[in-house]
Design a protein around this motif. Structure first.
Motif, PDB file in Angstrom:
ATOM      1  N   ILE A 302       0.862  -1.182   0.000  1.00  0.00           N
ATOM      2  CA  ILE A 302       0.000   0.000   0.000  1.00  0.00           C
ATOM      3  C   ILE A 302       0.897   1.229   0.000  1.00  0.00           C
ATOM      4  CG2 ILE A 302      -1.689   1.344   1.311  1.00  0.00           C
ATOM      5  CD1 ILE A 302      -2.748  -1.300   2.451  1.00  0.00           C
ATOM      6  N   ILE A 303       0.726   2.077  -1.006  1.00  0.00           N
ATOM      7  CA  ILE A 303       1.622   3.236  -1.082  1.00  0.00           C
ATOM      8  C   ILE A 303       0.912   4.444  -1.677  1.00  0.00           C
ATOM      9  CG2 ILE A 303       2.553   2.368  -3.278  1.00  0.00           C
ATOM     10  CD1 ILE A 303       5.208   3.776  -2.550  1.00  0.00           C
ATOM     11  N   GLU A 339       9.986  -4.366   4.992  1.00  0.00           N
ATOM     12  CA  GLU A 339       9.485  -4.248   6.363  1.00  0.00           C
ATOM     13  C   GLU A 339       8.338  -3.256   6.489  1.00  0.00           C
ATOM     14  OE1 GLU A 339      11.241  -3.620  10.902  1.00  0.00           O
ATOM     15  OE2 GLU A 339      12.564  -3.468   9.164  1.00  0.00           O
ATOM     16  N   VAL A 340       8.415  -2.162   5.746  1.00  0.00           N
ATOM     17  CA  VAL A 340       7.346  -1.149   5.799  1.00  0.00           C
ATOM     18  C   VAL A 340       6.361  -1.433   4.662  1.00  0.00           C
ATOM     19  CG1 VAL A 340       6.786   1.304   5.781  1.00  0.00           C
ATOM     20  CG2 VAL A 340       8.960   0.525   6.759  1.00  0.00           C
ATOM     21  N   ALA A 341       5.223  -1.988   5.019  1.00  0.00           N
ATOM     22  CA  ALA A 341       4.259  -2.431   4.002  1.00  0.00           C
ATOM     23  C   ALA A 341       3.269  -1.350   3.626  1.00  0.00           C
ATOM     24  CB  ALA A 341       3.496  -3.659   4.510  1.00  0.00           C
ATOM     25  N   ALA A 371       4.326   0.301   9.334  1.00  0.00           N
ATOM     26  CA  ALA A 371       3.611   1.301   8.552  1.00  0.00           C
ATOM     27  C   ALA A 371       4.238   2.661   8.791  1.00  0.00           C
ATOM     28  CB  ALA A 371       2.141   1.321   8.933  1.00  0.00           C
ATOM     29  N   SER A 372       4.202   3.515   7.765  1.00  0.00           N
ATOM     30  CA  SER A 372       4.742   4.859   7.858  1.00  0.00           C
ATOM     31  C   SER A 372       3.761   5.836   7.237  1.00  0.00           C
ATOM     32  CB  SER A 372       6.094   4.946   7.135  1.00  0.00           C
ATOM     33  OG  SER A 372       6.529   6.275   7.038  1.00  0.00           O
ATOM     34  N   CYS A 373       3.385   6.877   8.005  1.00  0.00           N
ATOM     35  CA  CYS A 373       2.448   7.875   7.504  1.00  0.00           C
ATOM     36  C   CYS A 373       3.024   9.273   7.697  1.00  0.00           C
ATOM     37  CB  CYS A 373       1.111   7.787   8.231  1.00  0.00           C
ATOM     38  SG  CYS A 373       0.287   6.184   8.071  1.00  0.00           S
ATOM     39  N   VAL A 374       3.007  10.065   6.641  1.00  0.00           N
ATOM     40  CA  VAL A 374       3.464  11.447   6.699  1.00  0.00           C
ATOM     41  C   VAL A 374       2.391  12.330   6.066  1.00  0.00           C
ATOM     42  CG1 VAL A 374       5.244  13.083   5.975  1.00  0.00           C
ATOM     43  CG2 VAL A 374       5.875  10.714   6.517  1.00  0.00           C
ATOM     44  N   GLU A 385       0.606  -1.621  14.390  1.00  0.00           N
ATOM     45  CA  GLU A 385       1.423  -0.535  13.865  1.00  0.00           C
ATOM     46  C   GLU A 385       0.566   0.524  13.142  1.00  0.00           C
ATOM     47  OE1 GLU A 385       4.040  -3.859  14.738  1.00  0.00           O
ATOM     48  OE2 GLU A 385       2.111  -3.643  13.730  1.00  0.00           O
ATOM     49  N   LEU A 386      -0.565   0.092  12.584  1.00  0.00           N
ATOM     50  CA  LEU A 386      -1.409   1.029  11.858  1.00  0.00           C
ATOM     51  C   LEU A 386      -2.015   2.065  12.789  1.00  0.00           C
ATOM     52  CD1 LEU A 386      -3.334  -1.220   9.301  1.00  0.00           C
ATOM     53  CD2 LEU A 386      -1.474   0.366   8.838  1.00  0.00           C
TER      54      LEU A 386
END
Length: 390
Positions: A302-303, A339-341, A371-374, A385-386
């Motif tokens: 997911i990106i 690792e970051v999906a 997960a990473s959110c900016v 993580e979400l």
């Protein structure tokens, strides 16, 4: 006689009458050769011209065999027939020498071809020599799309195979009410710019029950699209299903009302992606649903990437003006190869809003993915993580 019997007889009569009035135009009767060596472009165009002149439904038929087509444009602007069926049992071959077509843009092109249906057949773009040229760094032609529809309405493409295109395999541009079903796209994973199906400036397009493996996006969605339905897709190899790139132009149409569901991504670079240039723009993405999706060893399941700026040219230090809102990811499971999906990298000048991650569970190796959110706002459920992301 009962009303049911009368109705049945009437139905049989009308059915047989429709068959009788549907004239069949066999391309071989117009000089097409199935040896794969003789240019049959004029024969196909002659069959099209005859079918167009018909005032009733018409069928163009291509028997088994290999038919070399240099290039062909089927223009329906003056067609009297409003229902032309093209039934293909053979293979259409593009010239293997890419210089023959050059920069014509499209190999097989339909323009203003309303009410056209294509059933079966293989469109082979024979693009290997151009791919080699591109990867060698030489000055090469951009390449051609294998099968393109422009400004056409009420189109059906069913059971078609598109393979080894120089560039896009199937293009839908400026069209309304187009149905693609049971389509197969096949090119090597390292073939450059060979998107499976590209849609732009269109509405009411559906892509159903299709298998797409290629060197670029399985399905790419450009500016100006609305009311798209994509379901039952197997994608891989390839770059996934992408909305974008959007926002190159400062005044650009957006994308809205898109459903992508029941898709399996296998070994792809991306899963579901939204990509915009890091430039000012009036474009937007809204009302998008990604649902019931399986990821199998996908690099970026997911990106959202709103900072797209390859080589830092034409867009340095600018924020994307594309407004992304109401995007839902629901019931998405499987494995990530990184690792970051989940990577939601939204615009600093136009943050994403209304992002929903519902029942998203992705793993990496023996554990949960990260997960990473900016600059992204919304709500999330699924792996822990979400909850810290949105």
């Amino acid at each position: 006689m009962s009303h049911l019997a009368i109705f049945s007889l009437l139905f049989i009569f009308l059915f047989n009458f429709s068959l009788a009035t549907n004239t069949i135009y066999n391309v071989q009767n117009y000089g097409a050769k199935s040896n794969g060596q003789t240019d049959s472009s004029n024969a196909f165009l002659s069959a099209w011209k005859a079918a167009c002149a018909s005032t009733s439904p018409a069928t163009i038929y291509m028997p088994r065999g290999n038919y070399l087509i240099r290039s062909a444009e089927f223009n329906g602007e003056t067609c009297k027939s409003k229902a032309i069926i093209i039934r293909i049992d053979g293979t259409l071959l593009a010239p293997s020498d890419y210089n023959v077509i050059g920069n014509e843009g499209s190999w097989i092109k339909f323009e203003k071809a309303n009410g056209v249906s294509i059933f079966g057949g293989t469109f082979d773009g024979q693009g290997a020599s151009l791919w080699s040229c591109k990867t060698s760094g030489k000055n090469c032609p951009k390449g051609t799309t294998a099968l393109a529809f422009y400004n056409s309405n009420n189109v059906v493409i069913s059971g078609v195979t598109a393979q080894n295109s120089q560039m896009f395999h199937i293009l839908v541009d400026g069209c309304h009410n187009v149905k693609l079903q049971g389509v197969k796209v096949s090119s090597p994973g390292n073939s450059p710019n060979t998107d499976g199906i590209h849609i732009q400036s269109s509405s009411g397009v559906s892509i159903m029950n299709s298998r797409i493996g290629t060197g670029d996006d399985c399905i790419s969605i450009g500016p100006g699209n609305s009311n798209l339905w994509i379901e039952g897709i197997a994608c891989g190899p390839g770059h996934g299903i992408s909305i974008g790139s959007l926002g190159w132009e400062s005044q650009e149409q957006g994308v809205q009302n898109v459903t992508v569901k029941t898709v399996t991504f296998t070994g792809t670079e991306n899963g579901v992606r939204v990509k915009t240039w890091a430039r000012p723009s009036s474009s937007f993405v809204r009302a998008v649903l990604f649902q019931h999706i399986v990821m199998a060893n996908v690099q970026n399941p997911i990106i959202i990437d709103q900072n797209y700026c390859p080589n830092h040219e034409s867009c340095p230090n600018q924020g994307s003006g594309v407004k992304i809102s109401d995007v839902t990811y629901q019931d998405i499971h499987g494995t990530s190869s990184t690792e970051v999906a989940v990577k939601l990298n939204c615009s600093k000048t136009n943050p994403c809003t209304g992002i929903t991650l519902d029942d998203v569970n992705l793993s990496y190796k023996d554990g949960r993915a990260d997960a990473s959110c900016v600059n992204a706002g919304g709500r999330a459920s699924g792996f822990e993580e979400l909850s810290h992301c949105l």
